[in-house]
Write a protein that holds these residues in place. Structure first.
Motif, short mmCIF file in Angstrom:
data_model
loop_
_atom_site.label_atom_id
_atom_site.label_comp_id
_atom_site.label_asym_id
_atom_site.label_seq_id
_atom_site.Cartn_x
_atom_site.Cartn_y
_atom_site.Cartn_z
N ASP A 268 -2.15 -3.39 -0.68
CA ASP A 268 -1.78 -3.11 0.34
C ASP A 268 -0.29 -2.70 0.61
OD1 ASP A 268 0.04 -5.36 0.07
OD2 ASP A 268 -0.81 -6.63 1.69
N THR A 269 0.22 -2.44 1.78
CA THR A 269 1.68 -1.93 1.79
C THR A 269 2.63 -2.62 1.78
OG1 THR A 269 1.46 -2.24 4.31
CG2 THR A 269 0.72 -0.01 3.47
N LEU A 270 2.53 -4.14 1.40
CA LEU A 270 3.54 -5.12 1.87
C LEU A 270 4.56 -4.98 0.47
CD1 LEU A 270 4.41 -7.26 3.86
CD2 LEU A 270 3.02 -8.93 2.51
N THR A 271 5.36 -4.17 0.47
CA THR A 271 6.30 -3.91 -0.36
C THR A 271 7.52 -4.30 -0.08
OG1 THR A 271 6.73 -1.82 -0.27
CG2 THR A 271 4.92 -2.28 -1.58
N HIS A 272 7.94 -4.25 1.16
CA HIS A 272 9.32 -4.43 2.09
C HIS A 272 10.07 -3.16 1.40
CE1 HIS A 272 7.95 -8.31 3.66
NE2 HIS A 272 7.58 -8.66 2.24
N TYR A 273 9.89 -2.30 0.74
CA TYR A 273 10.84 -1.40 0.25
C TYR A 273 10.15 0.09 0.16
CZ TYR A 273 14.32 0.14 -2.99
OH TYR A 273 15.54 0.67 -3.58
N GLY A 274 10.57 0.88 1.04
CA GLY A 274 10.35 2.21 1.07
C GLY A 274 9.95 2.98 0.03
N ALA A 276 9.26 1.98 -2.95
CA ALA A 276 8.17 1.26 -3.54
C ALA A 276 6.68 1.82 -2.83
CB ALA A 276 8.05 -0.17 -3.61
N LEU A 277 6.84 1.98 -1.62
CA LEU A 277 5.62 2.25 -0.76
C LEU A 277 5.33 3.54 -1.25
CD1 LEU A 277 3.57 1.85 1.39
CD2 LEU A 277 5.03 2.62 2.86
N ARG A 278 6.35 4.46 -1.25
CA ARG A 278 6.05 5.95 -1.62
C ARG A 278 5.60 6.21 -3.07
NH1 ARG A 278 7.79 10.33 1.35
NH2 ARG A 278 6.72 11.41 -0.26
N TYR A 279 6.18 5.05 -4.04
CA TYR A 279 5.31 5.32 -5.40
C TYR A 279 4.01 4.94 -5.34
CZ TYR A 279 4.40 3.71 -10.08
OH TYR A 279 3.86 3.72 -11.48
N ASP A 282 2.30 8.28 -3.87
CA ASP A 282 2.40 9.37 -4.75
C ASP A 282 1.85 9.10 -5.99
OD1 ASP A 282 4.14 10.46 -2.84
OD2 ASP A 282 5.93 9.76 -4.10
N THR A 283 1.75 7.82 -6.47
CA THR A 283 0.95 7.64 -7.82
C THR A 283 -0.50 7.60 -7.87
OG1 THR A 283 3.30 6.77 -8.56
CG2 THR A 283 1.12 6.51 -10.01
N PHE A 284 -0.79 6.69 -6.85
CA PHE A 284 -2.28 6.28 -6.66
C PHE A 284 -3.12 7.01 -5.65
CE2 PHE A 284 0.09 2.95 -8.74
CZ PHE A 284 -0.72 2.81 -10.08
N GLY A 285 -2.28 7.72 -4.72
CA GLY A 285 -3.28 8.37 -3.56
C GLY A 285 -2.95 7.67 -2.57
N HIS A 286 -3.06 8.19 -1.26
CA HIS A 286 -2.93 7.58 0.27
C HIS A 286 -4.14 6.68 0.49
CE1 HIS A 286 -4.51 11.43 1.08
NE2 HIS A 286 -4.96 10.92 2.06
#
Length: 344
Positions: A268-274, A276-279, A282-286
């Motif tokens: 899920d997107t719950l990283t609280h940090y842009g 980290a979300l981009r990582y 970028d790494t595992f695919g949208h």
């Protein structure tokens, strides 16, 4: 062209009616609310105390208002992890799970444009759990289940859980893995570390156990989503790959590099940090990242949609994360569920 639905896959619910029915079934551990005010109260489930328990956890009007504020069209309802109750008699936990599953299915029927749902099971009895998963999907119309990160210290690689994975694969069920009873509790009492560190650690242990046990090799199409951005696993994937190359115990059940199985997971997107979300994207695919708010708890956020929109992703990737992938899983917004699921 209409905008795609925004679907939050990580959200918890425990209405007052659910609490009442659970107390009737199990007076000693049935959930109770106290110290209630305009913003929330204190939830107690047996010896478990959740302070605060925000009002949106049980007040549906407040929940809908919060969803509108957040820009969320639909929310996938799941139980509060305080009600997993894997330490209790399996028959009792199973009865309480059935009550919650039927209640969540009722909420979905009552507000089908706002709610989807997944159930809960008595994970300490895997065959009972598999049967309840089947009932939840085929009879109640739920999309899958939420499970805890371990069963009273037994990791999710326990061979006894094989019937659950087989049933989930057969049904194309969505499985949300949520931390509970975090590890290292004797060292994380200060500074709220039990949640800040403990919950992501729990998620990491759960995910890596499944990966190295070869569960994703045996069932490559399992739809398993790990909350809180996947814990620490996504950011230590290189370490897992290196360990598999160097250490024979890492290859005991895993024929391919762990990277192959890790890439089969969802986060899920719950990283609280842009960044980290981009990582993650970028790494595992949208297509492996799903919107999650952790509603209504204070470590969640109603800014989740705006955070995704602010990440600077291409439109196609942004829309998939915000709800496109989840819509396909749950068969909403004009997207059909898989053939195996559709016959329900």
């Amino acid at each position: 062209m209409s905008a795609p639905l925004v679907i939050d896959v990580h959200a918890h619910v425990l209405t007052e009616e659910m609490m009442r029915l659970m107390r009737n079934e199990a007076p000693d551990i049935g959930p109770t609310l106290s110290e209630v005010d305009a913003e929330g109260g204190v939830l107690k489930v047996g010896e478990i105390v959740q302070r605060p328990f925000p009002r949106g956890g049980w007040d549906l009007d407040r929940r809908i208002a919060d969803l509108d504020f957040a820009g969320i069209d639909m929310q996938v309802l799941s139980v509060c992890p305080q009600t997993f109750l894997y330490d209790r008699d399996a028959a009792l936990t199973g009865a309480l799970a059935a009550i919650q599953n039927e209640a969540i299915a009722g909420l979905v029927r009552h507000r089908p444009k706002r709610f989807l749902g997944i159930g809960t099971v008595a994970l300490q009895d895997p065959r009972r759990a598999a049967d309840e998963l089947r009932r939840a999907v085929l009879e109640l119309g739920l999309g899958g289940i939420q499970i805890g990160s371990h069963v009273e210290g037994k990791n999710l690689d326990d061979p006894a859980l094989e019937p659950l994975w087989a049933t989930a694969a057969e049904l194309d069920a969505f499985i949300l893995v949520h931390p509970q009873k975090a590890a290292a509790g004797n060292r994380t009492g200060a500074f709220y570390l039990k949640n800040l560190i403990g919950n992501p650690l729990e998620t990491t242990i759960a995910a890596t156990s499944l990966v190295f046990a070869g569960v994703l090799e045996r069932y490559p199409d399992l739809r398993i989503c790990f909350v809180h951005g996947g814990g620490f696993l996504p950011y230590q994937t290189g370490r897992m790959i290196h360990g598999w190359k160097e250490r024979p115990e890492c290859r005991l059940h895993l024929k391919e590099s762990p990277e192959v199985s890790i890439r089969r997971l969802y986060f899920d997107t719950l990283t609280h940090y842009g960044p980290a979300l981009r990582y993650l994207t970028d790494t595992f695919g949208h297509d492996r990242v799903l919107l999650g708010s952790d509603y209504p708890f204070d470590m969640g956020t109603l800014e989740c949609v705006r955070q995704v929109r602010a990440a600077g992703l291409p439109d196609v990737e942004r829309d998939a994360i915000l709800g496109g992938t989840a819509a396909g899983f749950f068969g909403v917004g004009g997207r059909a569920p898989s053939a195996r699921h559709a016959h329900a």
